[in-house]
Design an enzyme around this catalytic site. Structure first.
Site, mmCIF file in Angstrom:
data_model
loop_
_atom_site.group_PDB
_atom_site.id
_atom_site.type_symbol
_atom_site.label_atom_id
_atom_site.label_comp_id
_atom_site.label_asym_id
_atom_site.label_seq_id
_atom_site.Cartn_x
_atom_site.Cartn_y
_atom_site.Cartn_z
ATOM 1 N N ASP A 45 148.178 17.863 -41.156
ATOM 2 C CA ASP A 45 147.460 16.357 -41.336
ATOM 3 C C ASP A 45 147.632 15.960 -42.895
ATOM 4 O OD1 ASP A 45 145.332 17.620 -38.955
ATOM 5 O OD2 ASP A 45 146.808 16.194 -38.677
ATOM 6 N N HIS A 79 142.586 25.769 -42.508
ATOM 7 C CA HIS A 79 142.840 26.022 -41.378
ATOM 8 C C HIS A 79 142.091 27.081 -40.630
ATOM 9 C CE1 HIS A 79 145.317 26.239 -37.610
ATOM 10 N NE2 HIS A 79 145.847 25.083 -37.838
HETATM 11 C C1 SDX Z 1 144.604 20.538 -37.058
HETATM 12 O O1 SDX Z 1 143.498 24.804 -34.781
HETATM 13 C C2 SDX Z 1 144.598 24.104 -34.913
HETATM 14 O O2 SDX Z 1 145.623 24.531 -34.821
HETATM 15 C C3 SDX Z 1 144.496 22.940 -35.367
HETATM 16 C C4 SDX Z 1 145.761 22.027 -35.746
HETATM 17 C C5 SDX Z 1 146.832 21.879 -34.574
HETATM 18 O O3 SDX Z 1 148.100 21.862 -34.607
HETATM 19 O O4 SDX Z 1 146.068 21.758 -33.415
HETATM 20 O O5 SDX Z 1 146.309 22.634 -36.733
HETATM 21 C C6 SDX Z 1 145.524 20.571 -36.138
HETATM 22 O O6 SDX Z 1 143.395 20.123 -36.495
HETATM 23 C C7 SDX Z 1 144.278 20.901 -38.437
HETATM 24 C C8 SDX Z 1 143.090 20.884 -39.551
HETATM 25 C C9 SDX Z 1 142.704 19.410 -39.744
HETATM 26 N N1 SDX Z 1 141.396 19.373 -40.089
HETATM 27 C C10 SDX Z 1 141.393 19.077 -41.434
HETATM 28 O O7 SDX Z 1 142.064 19.017 -42.164
HETATM 29 C C11 SDX Z 1 139.475 18.790 -41.927
HETATM 30 C C12 SDX Z 1 139.314 19.667 -43.173
HETATM 31 N N2 SDX Z 1 139.318 21.082 -42.853
HETATM 32 C C13 SDX Z 1 138.061 21.708 -42.359
HETATM 33 O O8 SDX Z 1 137.091 20.997 -41.971
HETATM 34 C C14 SDX Z 1 138.447 22.847 -41.961
HETATM 35 O O9 SDX Z 1 139.269 23.689 -42.733
HETATM 36 C C15 SDX Z 1 138.895 23.259 -40.524
HETATM 37 C C16 SDX Z 1 137.997 22.469 -39.438
HETATM 38 C C17 SDX Z 1 140.265 22.974 -40.256
HETATM 39 C C18 SDX Z 1 138.765 24.782 -40.046
HETATM 40 O O10 SDX Z 1 137.265 25.070 -40.147
HETATM 41 P P1 SDX Z 1 137.021 26.454 -40.087
HETATM 42 O O11 SDX Z 1 137.906 27.746 -39.642
HETATM 43 O O12 SDX Z 1 135.712 26.582 -39.279
HETATM 44 O O13 SDX Z 1 136.439 27.210 -41.493
HETATM 45 P P2 SDX Z 1 134.882 26.625 -42.357
HETATM 46 O O14 SDX Z 1 134.662 25.330 -41.785
HETATM 47 O O15 SDX Z 1 134.127 27.923 -41.973
HETATM 48 O O16 SDX Z 1 135.372 26.845 -43.803
HETATM 49 C C19 SDX Z 1 135.579 28.266 -44.562
HETATM 50 C C20 SDX Z 1 135.085 27.816 -45.935
HETATM 51 C C21 SDX Z 1 133.856 27.185 -45.951
HETATM 52 O O17 SDX Z 1 133.119 27.374 -47.335
HETATM 53 P P3 SDX Z 1 132.061 28.383 -47.507
HETATM 54 O O18 SDX Z 1 130.955 28.222 -46.323
HETATM 55 O O19 SDX Z 1 132.966 29.839 -47.114
HETATM 56 O O20 SDX Z 1 131.595 28.411 -48.652
HETATM 57 O O21 SDX Z 1 135.969 26.799 -46.476
HETATM 58 C C22 SDX Z 1 135.195 25.846 -46.636
HETATM 59 C C23 SDX Z 1 134.178 25.574 -45.950
HETATM 60 O O22 SDX Z 1 133.298 24.684 -46.635
HETATM 61 N N3 SDX Z 1 136.376 24.490 -46.471
HETATM 62 C C24 SDX Z 1 136.692 23.537 -47.165
HETATM 63 C C25 SDX Z 1 137.836 22.849 -46.298
HETATM 64 N N4 SDX Z 1 138.052 23.617 -45.233
HETATM 65 C C26 SDX Z 1 137.010 24.825 -45.210
HETATM 66 N N5 SDX Z 1 136.106 23.128 -48.180
HETATM 67 C C27 SDX Z 1 136.468 21.747 -48.709
HETATM 68 N N6 SDX Z 1 137.484 21.067 -48.139
HETATM 69 C C28 SDX Z 1 137.907 21.613 -47.031
HETATM 70 N N7 SDX Z 1 139.140 20.894 -46.070
#
Ligand code: SDX
Length: 433
Positions: free
Chosen positions: A368, A311
């Site tokens: 989710d 998140h």
């Molecule tokens: C919602 O914003 C809100 O409030 C949203 C929400 C709402 O109520 O409106 O809460 C609802 O959208 C929840 C999120 C649902 N999405 C997912 O579950 C999809 C999976 N999660 C991600 O794609 C990600 O965590 C996000 C999109 C939710 C957040 O993305 P960020 O903040 O841009 O974080 P990032 O992609 O930069 O990740 C940081 C690190 C990265 O690794 P490094 O580059 O540091 O090596 O964490 C890793 C990412 O690769 N990472 C994950 C991961 N989420 C982040 N690795 C594996 N699986 C994951 N789910």
């Protein structure tokens, strides 16, 4: 909107210039550097892709503390609202930022009841769309199409007209959602039954047919009410920022919410709830074990992510995920059903919470991760999961749009950029290239 400015300032040195910028302090003590005059004073702008460090507005609606895993709607903890409130009461709370009196709530419920039907011509709109079309596309299109039926709705309407647009949206979106489902099944649309409560009506429009009696199960209706409460608002998430941005051009509420539905559809956002279940099913079907899946999810180039985890704001447990995880057990038990996907979800969570990759990145289950288990228990099809997220988020979008609309200092959203393309050069006629 009054700014809570403080005497404190932030010092910024650019080259040989030093300037002091005011600090804004929120009611929960969070501090923000007010850079509204930065470019005028220095010619310099800030760079913050994804706006992870940037507040787009002052808001009184929802407070999140991502480090402590706190979520409050107008000061009321989500845990208490989930236990004691109803979705319509929460909807009115978000719009007014005060709990309604009994009479105010009754009046609001009565207003919603009176607007649940769609214009008969709007029903025909669905028929022109492919049955296999994703219901999020249908709902986004239909929400926007409301502007053709209520052509008088405008950004700068007087307050009571903006209120009636809000009531119409809250009342009609469940009907639109149910019709998008019925259309996909080739089943007749079921008119709303206004003697039912909001969630019972949704279940009726989704699952009843003209050929046999149908009474919504109160346990299912209560579980749906909980799901909608938990999704109702979440400060400046992607889809809410979209609704504010579209509204900032002074587009009407229906057009703004239509854009919000589209933004929610993406799998990084609300679309994740559908992807979580598809991920769990792929493990259940033995395409790969939970351990194999987790290994892939940690490999950058695998393009696989642990959906429902991570998140932008929560670097601790999402309080909604905690509530939903417990609700999974309760709802399944009360319905006397089991879901093997829940066991897989819990196994994935256990593995993640002990794995350095997830722990170091502070990746926890988000809203989710468990919601789909409950949607499935309520017989809601996977393709409709994100539509139900949209039904929940609707009062949040509306309240944030109204807050922006009421703010006398509101401005059109128009970020700057840092240009990295070609510098000036002369045009070369195609005959010479
Ligand atoms: C919602 O914003 C809100 O409030 C949203 C929400 C709402 O109520 O409106 O809460 C609802 O959208 C929840 C999120 C649902 N999405 C997912 O579950 C999809 C999976 N999660 C991600 O794609 C990600 O965590 C996000 C999109 C939710 C957040 O993305 P960020 O903040 O841009 O974080 P990032 O992609 O930069 O990740 C940081 C690190 C990265 O690794 P490094 O580059 O540091 O090596 O964490 C890793 C990412 O690769 N990472 C994950 C991961 N989420 C982040 N690795 C594996 N699986 C994951 N789910």
């Amino acid at each position: 909107m009054s700014q809570q400015t403080t005497k404190k300032t932030a010092k910024l040195t650019i080259g040989d210039r030093e300037l002091e910028l005011p600090l804004i302090e929120g009611s929960e003590g969070e501090l923000a550097i007010d850079i509204t005059s930065l470019r005028a004073l220095t010619g310099v702008i800030t760079y913050d892709p994804g706006f992870a460090n940037t507040a787009s507005c002052l808001s009184r609606i929802t407070f999140l503390d991502g480090e402590k895993g706190i979520l409050r709607y107008a000061g009321y903890p989500i845990e208490q609202l989930a236990q004691q409130s109803t979705f319509l009461e929460v909807s009115r709370l978000l719009i007014h930022q005060e709990l309604p009196s009994q009479q105010e709530l009754r009046d609001f419920e009565a207003e919603i009841e009176r607007h649940t039907m769609l214009h008969e011509d709007l029903k025909r709109f669905f028929g022109s769309l492919p049955k296999a079309g994703h219901p999020m596309a249908i709902c986004a299109a239909t929400a926007g199409a409301l502007s053709t039926f209520y052509q008088d709705v405008k950004f700068d309407d007087p307050a009571e007209q903006r209120w009636s647009a809000a009531v119409r949206l809250l009342a009609k979106m469940p009907t639109i959602a149910a019709y998008s489902f019925k259309h996909s099944k080739g089943q007749p649309f079921m008119y709303p039954r206004n003697e039912l409560n909001y969630c019972e009506n949704i279940l009726h429009m989704m699952f009843s047919t003209p050929c046999e009696p149908y009474e919504p199960d109160p346990v299912v209706a209560k579980a749906l009410d909980l799901l909608l409460i938990l999704h109702a608002d979440h400060e400046q998430n992607c889809s809410t920022s979209t609704v504010r941005t579209v509204g900032s051009s002074q587009a009407n509420l229906f057009a703004s919410v239509s854009a919000g539905i589209s933004a929610l559809w993406g799998q990084r956002h609300g679309g994740a709830n559908q992807k979580v279940i598809e991920m769990l099913i792929s493990i259940l079907e033995g395409k790969r074990t939970a351990k194999e899946f987790m290994k892939l999810a940690k490999k950058k180039d695998s393009k696989v992510r642990l959906m429902g985890f991570g998140h932008r704001v929560y670097k601790n447990h999402d309080p909604r995920a905690r509530i939903l995880k417990k609700a999974c057990d309760d709802v399944l038990e009360r319905l006397g059903t089991r879901n093997p996907l829940l066991d897989i979800a819990k196994e994935l969570e256990e593995i993640a919470l002990e794995d350095d990759y997830f722990v170091e990145r502070k990746l926890y289950p988000n809203v989710d991760f468990y919601s789909g288990i409950i949607y499935q228990a309520l017989d809601i099809p996977i393709g409709m999961f994100t539509v139900f997220f949209a039904l929940g988020r609707l009062p949040g979008w509306i309240s944030q749009w109204l807050e922006f609309n009421r703010d006398p200092t509101n401005r059109i959203t128009r970020p700057r950029q840092v240009y990295t393309g070609s510098t000036e050069r002369d045009y070369v006629p195609v005959s010479q290239r």
